[in-house]
Design a protein around this motif. Structure first.
Motif, short mmCIF file in Angstrom:
data_model
loop_
_atom_site.label_atom_id
_atom_site.label_comp_id
_atom_site.label_asym_id
_atom_site.label_seq_id
_atom_site.Cartn_x
_atom_site.Cartn_y
_atom_site.Cartn_z
N ARG A 190 -34.86 9.94 7.01
CA ARG A 190 -36.29 10.57 6.32
C ARG A 190 -35.31 11.02 5.09
N ASN A 191 -36.06 10.70 3.67
CA ASN A 191 -35.56 11.84 2.41
C ASN A 191 -35.54 12.69 2.64
N LEU A 192 -35.03 13.75 1.66
CA LEU A 192 -33.98 15.35 2.05
C LEU A 192 -35.08 16.60 0.53
N TRP A 193 -35.65 17.43 1.04
CA TRP A 193 -36.29 18.44 -0.26
C TRP A 193 -35.55 18.77 0.43
N LEU A 194 -34.56 19.59 -0.45
CA LEU A 194 -34.21 20.44 -0.31
C LEU A 194 -33.67 22.08 -1.44
N VAL A 195 -33.71 22.95 -1.47
CA VAL A 195 -33.92 23.99 -1.73
C VAL A 195 -32.64 25.26 -1.83
N ARG A 196 -32.87 25.39 -3.31
CA ARG A 196 -32.03 26.00 -4.19
C ARG A 196 -32.49 26.58 -5.82
N THR A 197 -32.23 27.79 -5.62
CA THR A 197 -32.53 27.92 -7.18
C THR A 197 -31.02 27.74 -8.04
N ARG A 198 -31.31 27.28 -8.83
CA ARG A 198 -30.09 27.00 -10.29
C ARG A 198 -29.40 25.85 -10.09
N PHE A 199 -28.48 26.29 -8.27
CA PHE A 199 -27.68 25.10 -7.93
C PHE A 199 -27.81 24.32 -6.99
N GLN A 200 -27.72 23.08 -7.47
CA GLN A 200 -27.95 22.03 -6.89
C GLN A 200 -27.48 22.56 -4.86
N TRP A 208 -30.18 14.93 -1.12
CA TRP A 208 -31.59 14.93 -1.47
C TRP A 208 -32.28 13.59 -2.41
N THR A 209 -33.77 13.98 -2.02
CA THR A 209 -33.77 12.92 -2.52
C THR A 209 -35.46 14.44 -3.42
N LEU A 210 -35.71 15.08 -3.45
CA LEU A 210 -36.07 16.75 -3.50
C LEU A 210 -35.59 17.10 -4.03
N TRP A 211 -35.44 18.22 -4.65
CA TRP A 211 -34.39 19.29 -5.00
C TRP A 211 -35.24 20.80 -6.15
N THR A 212 -36.45 21.81 -4.98
CA THR A 212 -36.85 23.03 -5.70
C THR A 212 -35.34 23.87 -5.85
N ALA A 213 -35.43 23.91 -7.69
CA ALA A 213 -34.65 24.28 -8.62
C ALA A 213 -34.84 25.42 -8.84
N ASN A 214 -35.87 25.20 -9.32
CA ASN A 214 -36.55 27.30 -9.13
C ASN A 214 -37.82 27.22 -8.92
N ALA A 215 -36.96 28.62 -7.63
CA ALA A 215 -38.86 29.10 -6.90
C ALA A 215 -39.26 29.70 -7.62
N THR A 216 -39.08 30.51 -8.42
CA THR A 216 -39.81 31.71 -9.70
C THR A 216 -39.63 30.94 -11.26
N LEU A 217 -40.36 29.31 -11.27
CA LEU A 217 -40.25 29.48 -12.75
C LEU A 217 -41.12 29.78 -13.88
N SER A 218 -41.18 30.77 -14.45
CA SER A 218 -42.40 31.45 -15.11
C SER A 218 -42.63 30.43 -16.75
N THR A 219 -43.80 29.95 -16.61
CA THR A 219 -44.64 28.95 -17.56
C THR A 219 -46.10 29.72 -17.80
#
Length: 233
Positions: A190-200, A208-219
């Motif tokens: 299946r397509n993958l969604w991986l998690v790591r802040t800032r670094f691939q 991977w298909t999706l990447w959680t690139a920032n787990a605490t983005l301030s907006t």
């Protein structure tokens, strides 16, 4: 009266300056991480994962800061459901943000019950993104430990049932510890969604298909930090 040692006073001052610089540097680094997003030139499609834990979300503001899509936390295990799912679903549609639904998989619970929970919460809607399944909990932590073969078998059953409901192959949101324990990326296609802040992330051993690139983005879209997600171009 004894005079203070000049060299000792100098060392204390230097330590004070170094401590202040460390505080400033740490604060700057923290601010940078909280506000960092991957460049749009490298990742044109970007979005967020949203759930009750994120608090109220201003969907118009989220759209304005560049969210092309959002995955909504929908269900977890066999009985838990995200209280904000229905509201977020309605407001995201109104803001013209493309949406998908996410289930947090629990290896301690039967696949059929978890699938029933998901399909009760998530409507059958062909315009939605493929469903996502978060894999983080380990079978070793269950009251009755689940074997590796049992994990793969039950997960496959769960995927088949929710995919029959949605009409689309699921995406596996795979954490590093789950992958390290079960090597599931090489077991289930299946397509993958991986998690790591800032670094691939590269822990899955394949793209991977999706990447959680920032787990605490301030907006300005919400008070809490958002889980910011990008799509592999």
């Amino acid at each position: 009266m004894a005079r203070k040692n000049p060299s000792r006073r100098l060392r204390l001052r230097l330590l004070g300056v170094l401590g202040l610089l460390a505080l400033i540097g740490g604060g700057w680094a923290w601010w940078q991480v909280r506000h960092w997003q991957p460049p749009r030139s490298a990742y044109p499609m970007q979005g967020a994962e949203i759930g009750t834990g994120d608090g109220p979300v201003d969907w118009k503001a989220l759209k304005a800061i560049g969210a092309d899509f959002a995955y909504l936390d929908a269900s977890a295990s066999a009985f838990a459901r995200d209280d904000s799912f229905a509201r977020n679903l309605e407001e995201a549609k109104a803001a013209k943000v493309q949406i998908g639904a996410l289930h947090r998989y629990d290896p301690c619970q039967p696949a059929e019950r978890q699938a029933a929970n998901f399909v009760t919460v998530v409507p059958r809607d062909s315009t939605m993104l493929p469903p996502a399944v978060e894999l983080d909990m380990l079978g070793d932590d269950c009251p009755t430990p689940v074997s590796d073969q049992g994990i793969e078998s039950e997960l496959t059953t769960f995927l088949n049932q929710i995919e029959n409901h949605t009409g689309k192959p699921a995406i596996l949101k795979l954490t590093a510890r789950f992958q390290s324990r079960y090597k599931i990326a090489s077991q289930i296609d299946r397509n993958l969604w991986l998690v790591r802040t800032r670094f691939q992330p590269d822990y899955a051993g394949r793209p991977w298909t999706l990447w959680t690139a920032n787990a605490t983005l301030s907006t300005e879209a919400g008070e809490a930090g958002l889980r910011w997600v990008v799509v592999q171009p």
